[in-house]
Design a protein around this motif. Structure first.
Motif, short mmCIF file in Angstrom:
data_model
loop_
_atom_site.label_atom_id
_atom_site.label_comp_id
_atom_site.label_asym_id
_atom_site.label_seq_id
_atom_site.Cartn_x
_atom_site.Cartn_y
_atom_site.Cartn_z
N ALA A 66 0.83 -1.21 0.00
CA ALA A 66 0.00 0.00 0.00
C ALA A 66 0.86 1.25 0.00
CB ALA A 66 -0.93 -0.01 1.20
N ALA A 67 1.90 1.26 0.83
CA ALA A 67 2.81 2.41 0.86
C ALA A 67 3.52 2.57 -0.47
CB ALA A 67 3.82 2.23 1.99
N PHE A 68 3.92 1.46 -1.09
CA PHE A 68 4.58 1.48 -2.40
C PHE A 68 3.68 2.14 -3.44
CE2 PHE A 68 5.10 -0.65 -6.50
CZ PHE A 68 6.45 -0.43 -6.76
N THR A 69 2.42 1.75 -3.47
CA THR A 69 1.48 2.29 -4.46
C THR A 69 1.18 3.76 -4.21
OG1 THR A 69 0.46 0.11 -4.67
CG2 THR A 69 -0.78 1.99 -5.50
N GLN A 70 0.93 4.11 -2.95
CA GLN A 70 0.60 5.49 -2.63
C GLN A 70 1.77 6.43 -2.90
OE1 GLN A 70 -0.80 5.55 1.41
NE2 GLN A 70 -2.45 4.07 1.00
N TYR A 71 2.97 5.99 -2.59
CA TYR A 71 4.15 6.82 -2.85
C TYR A 71 4.33 7.07 -4.34
CZ TYR A 71 9.08 7.75 -3.82
OH TYR A 71 10.25 8.26 -4.33
N LEU A 72 4.25 6.00 -5.15
CA LEU A 72 4.44 6.16 -6.59
C LEU A 72 3.34 7.03 -7.20
CD1 LEU A 72 5.65 2.66 -7.85
CD2 LEU A 72 6.97 4.76 -7.59
N GLU A 78 2.81 14.64 -8.42
CA GLU A 78 3.61 15.84 -8.16
C GLU A 78 4.54 16.15 -9.32
OE1 GLU A 78 5.18 19.17 -6.26
OE2 GLU A 78 3.39 17.99 -5.82
N GLU A 79 5.11 15.12 -9.93
CA GLU A 79 6.00 15.32 -11.07
C GLU A 79 5.25 15.96 -12.24
OE1 GLU A 79 9.80 15.25 -12.61
OE2 GLU A 79 9.27 14.29 -10.72
N SER A 80 4.04 15.49 -12.48
CA SER A 80 3.25 16.04 -13.59
C SER A 80 2.81 17.47 -13.29
CB SER A 80 2.04 15.16 -13.88
OG SER A 80 1.19 15.09 -12.74
N PRO A 216 -2.54 19.58 -1.82
CA PRO A 216 -3.86 18.96 -1.62
C PRO A 216 -4.11 17.78 -2.55
CG PRO A 216 -4.07 21.34 -1.60
CD PRO A 216 -2.66 21.04 -2.01
N ALA A 217 -3.56 17.82 -3.76
CA ALA A 217 -3.74 16.70 -4.68
C ALA A 217 -3.09 15.44 -4.14
CB ALA A 217 -3.17 17.06 -6.05
N VAL A 228 3.68 11.32 1.91
CA VAL A 228 3.38 12.60 1.25
C VAL A 228 4.66 13.40 1.05
CG1 VAL A 228 2.13 14.77 1.43
CG2 VAL A 228 1.04 12.65 2.17
N TYR A 229 5.44 13.51 2.11
CA TYR A 229 6.65 14.34 2.06
C TYR A 229 7.67 13.78 1.09
CZ TYR A 229 10.85 16.78 3.64
OH TYR A 229 12.01 17.52 3.68
N THR A 230 7.97 12.49 1.20
CA THR A 230 9.02 11.92 0.35
C THR A 230 8.62 11.91 -1.13
OG1 THR A 230 8.13 9.70 0.86
CG2 THR A 230 9.99 10.49 2.18
N SER A 231 7.36 11.64 -1.43
CA SER A 231 6.93 11.62 -2.83
C SER A 231 7.05 13.01 -3.45
CB SER A 231 5.50 11.11 -2.95
OG SER A 231 4.59 11.95 -2.26
N ILE A 232 6.66 14.03 -2.69
CA ILE A 232 6.74 15.40 -3.20
C ILE A 232 8.19 15.86 -3.33
CG2 ILE A 232 6.27 17.81 -2.60
CD1 ILE A 232 3.57 16.96 -1.55
N ILE A 233 9.00 15.58 -2.33
CA ILE A 233 10.39 16.03 -2.35
C ILE A 233 11.17 15.35 -3.46
CG2 ILE A 233 12.55 16.12 -1.06
CD1 ILE A 233 10.34 18.13 -0.22
N MET A 234 10.97 14.06 -3.66
CA MET A 234 11.69 13.36 -4.73
C MET A 234 11.32 13.92 -6.09
SD MET A 234 13.82 11.32 -3.41
CE MET A 234 14.33 10.42 -4.87
N ALA A 235 10.06 14.32 -6.26
CA ALA A 235 9.66 14.93 -7.53
C ALA A 235 10.28 16.31 -7.69
CB ALA A 235 8.14 15.02 -7.60
N VAL A 236 10.32 17.09 -6.60
CA VAL A 236 10.88 18.45 -6.67
C VAL A 236 12.38 18.41 -6.93
CG1 VAL A 236 11.32 20.52 -5.29
CG2 VAL A 236 9.06 19.47 -5.25
N MET A 237 13.07 17.44 -6.37
CA MET A 237 14.53 17.38 -6.52
C MET A 237 14.95 17.21 -7.97
SD MET A 237 15.99 17.94 -3.67
CE MET A 237 17.65 17.43 -4.09
#
Length: 245
Positions: A66-72, A78-80, A216-217, A228-237
């Motif tokens: 579940a964490a794997f799916t939600q993170y991806l 966030e990347e898009s 919010p998305a 939430v934090y790691t998925s957003i930060i990895m996209a921003v980096m």
């Protein structure tokens, strides 16, 4: 889903620092070798995407599928949504006439500021959603307004290259140096902001606007703070290298 331990938070940021050091060292070596910046951008972009996928595998091992799916899902979203930032960076650099060799410095500190602001926004957003369920409707309204704005054409005749009004307002009270080698200089015995610093401030203000709909998305996918934090930060980096690519 269990909360992430403190060691995971610390380890994530340590890994980010190591990856960033590798990217900067590689880019410096490529410049010294006279290689094209495009090849450096391709390698860096691929590296950040690979790091994001490897981190997803770590989450799968530590927290489950579940964490794997939600993170991806959060990372892809966030990347898009961050693609808009690239066009804003381009417009801002043209507006402030920032030289190409000075742009990486602005982007570096801009991304650093984006990480800090997104961390604060995420903490605030999750706290509000936990205490007040109706906040989710407010976030949904923000996303709806953002979507509607994309469908509304811009007014004709508006000059996209016109300088922002706040720059003219600032120059009434404090002079602005045209130098682009630093953010602050001493002129006439007092500290003076440079056009490079104004470009950085403008990029940070623009990022705040984008964070109002991207966070919010992602929160609509998961409310787990670490995901939430790691998925957003990895996209921003990966934005810096993606911009030059």
């Amino acid at each position: 889903m269990p909360a992430a331990p403190l060691t995971d938070w610390i380890g994530f940021h340590l890994v980010l620092l190591v990856l960033l050091a590798i990217e900067l060292t590689y880019a410096r070596a490529q410049r010294r070798a006279g290689r094209s910046p495009k090849h450096t951008a391709i390698a860096a972009t691929g590296g950040w995407v690979a790091a994001a996928i490897l981190f997803a595998l770590f989450l799968h091992h530590s927290f489950g599928g579940a964490a794997f799916t939600q993170y991806l899902a959060g990372y892809a979203l966030e990347e898009s949504l961050s693609i808009d930032n690239l066009f804003v960076f381009l417009l801002l650099f043209r507006l402030f006439t920032i030289q190409p060799n000075r742009q990486p410095r602005v982007l570096f500190w801009g991304v650093a500021g984006a990480m800090l602001m997104r961390g604060l926004f995420i903490a605030g957003g999750i706290s509000l959603l936990t205490r007040f369920d109706w906040i989710s409707y407010l976030f949904a309204a923000i996303l709806l307004i953002a979507a509607i704005r994309l469908l509304i054409p811009q007014a004709p005749g508006k000059d996209p290259g016109a300088p922002p009004r706040w720059i003219a307002w600032l120059q009434r009270f404090h002079p602005v140096s045209p130098r682009q080698d630093t953010f602050l200089v001493f002129e006439n015995g007092r500290p003076t902001v440079t056009i490079l610093l104004l470009a950085l401030i403008a990029s940070e203000l623009a990022d705040v606007v984008f964070a109002l709909d991207s966070i919010p998305a992602v929160l609509s996918i998961t409310r787990h703070p670490f995901l939430v934090y790691t998925s957003i930060i990895m996209a921003v980096m990966g934005l810096r290298s993606l911009y030059f690519l």
